[in-house]
Design a protein around this motif. Structure first.
Motif, PDB file in Angstrom:
ATOM      1  N   ARG A   1      -0.955  12.839  -0.743  1.00 14.97           N
ATOM      2  CA  ARG A   1      -0.549  14.016  -1.707  1.00 14.97           C
ATOM      3  C   ARG A   1      -1.926  14.498  -2.366  1.00 14.97           C
ATOM      4  NH1 ARG A   1       5.277  11.907  -4.362  1.00 14.97           N
ATOM      5  NH2 ARG A   1       6.441  12.675  -2.409  1.00 14.97           N
ATOM      6  N   ARG A   2      -2.576  13.837  -2.810  1.00 17.58           N
ATOM      7  CA  ARG A   2      -3.882  14.063  -3.551  1.00 17.58           C
ATOM      8  C   ARG A   2      -4.977  14.786  -2.628  1.00 17.58           C
ATOM      9  NH1 ARG A   2      -8.642  11.306  -5.379  1.00 17.58           N
ATOM     10  NH2 ARG A   2      -7.726   9.488  -4.620  1.00 17.58           N
TER      11      ARG A   2
ATOM     12  N   PRO B   1       3.008   2.871  -2.007  1.00 20.25           N
ATOM     13  CA  PRO B   1       2.765   3.976  -3.094  1.00 20.25           C
ATOM     14  C   PRO B   1       1.345   4.815  -3.367  1.00 20.25           C
ATOM     15  CG  PRO B   1       4.064   1.981  -4.001  1.00 20.25           C
ATOM     16  CD  PRO B   1       3.383   1.666  -2.577  1.00 20.25           C
ATOM     17  N   ASP B   2       0.522   3.681  -3.230  1.00 28.42           N
ATOM     18  CA  ASP B   2      -0.728   4.312  -3.126  1.00 28.42           C
ATOM     19  C   ASP B   2      -1.337   5.360  -1.919  1.00 28.42           C
ATOM     20  OD1 ASP B   2      -1.254   2.865  -5.446  1.00 28.42           O
ATOM     21  OD2 ASP B   2      -2.309   1.061  -4.447  1.00 28.42           O
TER      22      ASP B   2
ATOM     23  N   CYS C   1      -3.112  18.339  -1.250  1.00 30.77           N
ATOM     24  CA  CYS C   1      -2.901  19.310  -2.243  1.00 30.77           C
ATOM     25  C   CYS C   1      -4.465  19.581  -2.870  1.00 30.77           C
ATOM     26  CB  CYS C   1      -2.223  18.583  -3.577  1.00 30.77           C
ATOM     27  SG  CYS C   1      -0.382  18.531  -2.916  1.00 30.77           S
TER      28      CYS C   1
ATOM     29  N   VAL D   1       0.939   7.164  -0.476  1.00 31.73           N
ATOM     30  CA  VAL D   1       1.660   8.426  -0.705  1.00 31.73           C
ATOM     31  C   VAL D   1       0.874   9.189  -1.700  1.00 31.73           C
ATOM     32  CG1 VAL D   1       3.648   9.428  -1.602  1.00 31.73           C
ATOM     33  CG2 VAL D   1       3.965   7.526  -0.193  1.00 31.73           C
ATOM     34  N   THR D   2       0.321   8.551  -2.740  1.00 29.46           N
ATOM     35  CA  THR D   2      -0.412   9.449  -3.827  1.00 29.46           C
ATOM     36  C   THR D   2      -1.655   9.592  -2.962  1.00 29.46           C
ATOM     37  OG1 THR D   2       0.521   7.813  -5.344  1.00 29.46           O
ATOM     38  CG2 THR D   2      -1.634   9.034  -5.995  1.00 29.46           C
ATOM     39  N   PHE D   3      -2.251   9.079  -2.452  1.00 28.27           N
ATOM     40  CA  PHE D   3      -3.710   9.480  -1.851  1.00 28.27           C
ATOM     41  C   PHE D   3      -3.243  10.514  -0.644  1.00 28.27           C
ATOM     42  CE2 PHE D   3      -6.616   9.058   1.729  1.00 28.27           C
ATOM     43  CZ  PHE D   3      -7.644   9.076   1.226  1.00 28.27           C
TER      44      PHE D   3
ATOM     45  N   ALA E   1      -0.285   9.490   4.952  1.00 28.95           N
ATOM     46  CA  ALA E   1       0.069   8.379   4.364  1.00 28.95           C
ATOM     47  C   ALA E   1       0.390   7.066   5.350  1.00 28.95           C
ATOM     48  CB  ALA E   1       1.624   8.807   3.581  1.00 28.95           C
TER      49      ALA E   1
ATOM     50  N   GLN F   1       0.803  -1.095  -0.163  1.00 30.84           N
ATOM     51  CA  GLN F   1       0.046  -0.014   0.018  1.00 30.84           C
ATOM     52  C   GLN F   1       0.748   1.377   0.041  1.00 30.84           C
ATOM     53  OE1 GLN F   1      -3.373   0.241  -0.142  1.00 30.84           O
ATOM     54  NE2 GLN F   1      -3.390  -2.050  -0.337  1.00 30.84           N
TER      55      GLN F   1
END
Length: 400
Positions: free
Chosen positions: A220-221, A213-214, A224, A216-218, A262, A211
């Protein structure tokens, strides 16, 4: 030669009794504030525990250090001088060439030698402003004098509210903005069971490697996305002195929030734990806005629901379900079509069968008003009309 019980010193017997009293054990037990603490420690962020005197902040840190197998170093901030954290100047053989190094205190040297540990800064709110200023570098840069604390050292502090702290000071805004603030309270059942010899077990969260990478993406989204639509939340220094000594939004605290989201996502932490961490980093107002935006991110797309109403899964929480149903009706209003209208009724039936009937009342009324003259009335309306009529009768009875 053995010493009989009659000839033993009284303090030896007292020591035996104290050892029995100290002989406690731990057990796995859900504890949101302890989970929030361990998650922030795992994320390598400084944590500040706020709570009234005597509720177990220091005991919690002792249990945490023991469970994580970290040596605990306790420093009472209020009894130290600024030089104890910035270092004492030591004049060498030739100061013009070598300079004047800042000698660190012994506790910092021990932490560096161990390479790991839990640094506990106690009574932070009773430390005078000069000491708080010296602590800035310790908390932010992990430097004490000329020494840099190793990555294996975690920092946790504790403070009493000014109303209950003897000669207490408000935290300076720069120092407060470097902590994750957690309100520490006691749980009656935990205290009773702990006094009986069994305390909750502290453990670092188990992060799912798949989990990362997902997560971190979640994170940041989420952060931001909120700051893009609400630029005024990027930096808000509170106007009152008291609130400046707590959590408030700044680029630094938003970066901490992103890291915590994260870690919480990768660990599968509960919403309650995430709420404690987010609100303890950027404050209640911005934190609640972020949590609301996270809910919106997890909601299904209305167009996807209209395309496949028979395989749709609606949120369990009532407020989120209401938002989804309102979104479905709004999507039909923007692009009216017989098939889309029918699909929306199927979704309302699903909501009626799997949740509270009153949630479909307003969406059903709005959806019915969107009907065109040439559209046939689906059979699903009959199933919903009874629930709508019953809900309205109940509202009228309640008004009376």
């Amino acid at each position: 030669m053995e010493i009989s019980a009659e000839t033993r010193r009284p303090l030896d017997v007292a020591a035996d009794l104290l050892a029995l009293l100290d002989d406690t054990k731990t057990e796995p037990r859900p504890d949101s504030q302890l989970e929030a603490l361990t998650l922030a420690v795992s994320a390598d962020l400084p944590v500040l525990l706020w709570g009234e005197p005597g509720i177990g902040k220091t005991a919690a840190l002792n249990h945490l250090a023991e469970a994580l197998e970290l040596p605990l170093t306790t420093v009472i901030a209020s009894v130290h001088e600024p030089s104890d954290f910035s270092g004492l100047p030591v004049v060498g053989d030739d100061p013009a060439v070598q300079g004047v190094p800042m000698a660190p205190p012994d506790w910092a040297v021990r932490l560096v030698q161990a390479g790991r540990g839990l640094l506990f800064l106690d009574e932070l709110s009773t430390a005078p402003p000069a000491v708080q200023a010296a602590l800035l570098r310790v908390v932010l840069e992990r430097r004490v004098g000329a020494l840099r604390l190793p990555p294996g050292v975690r920092i946790v502090a504790a403070a009493n509210p000014r109303s209950s702290a003897a000669d207490g000071w408000e935290l300076s805004p720069p120092l407060a903005n470097r902590f994750v603030h957690l309100q520490w309270t006691y749980d009656h059942d935990v205290v009773v069971r702990g006094l009986g010899g069994t305390w909750p077990k502290a453990a670092l969260p188990e992060l799912d490697p798949r989990q990362l990478p997902d997560a971190v993406t979640f994170a940041r989204r989420a952060v931001c996305g909120l700051l893009t639509t609400r630029p005024g939340l990027v930096h808000q220094l509170p106007k009152s002195e008291t609130r400046r000594g707590g959590p408030w939004p700044s680029p630094r605290s938003w970066e901490m929030t992103l890291r915590l989201i994260a870690f919480a996502t990768a660990a599968g932490a509960s919403r309650e734990v995430l709420s404690m961490l987010v609100r303890g980093t950027v404050g209640d107002g911005p934190g609640l806005e972020l949590l609301a935006s996270l809910d919106q991110m997890d909601l299904p797309d209305p167009e996807a629901l209209l395309a496949n109403p028979h395989t749709a899964v609606l949120p369990e929480r009532g407020d989120l379900r209401q938002t989804v149903l309102d979104g479905v009706v709004e999507a039909v209003r923007k692009r009216p079509d017989q098939s889309r209208w029918d699909a929306a009724w199927s979704l309302l039936v699903l909501a009626l069968e799997t949740g509270a009937p009153d949630l479909v009342v307003v969406p059903a009324s709005t959806l019915a008003s969107l009907r065109r003259d040439d559209w046939q009335v689906p059979a699903a309306i009959e199933r919903i009309s009874g629930a709508v009529a019953l809900s309205r009768r109940a509202d009228r009875a309640g008004e009376k």
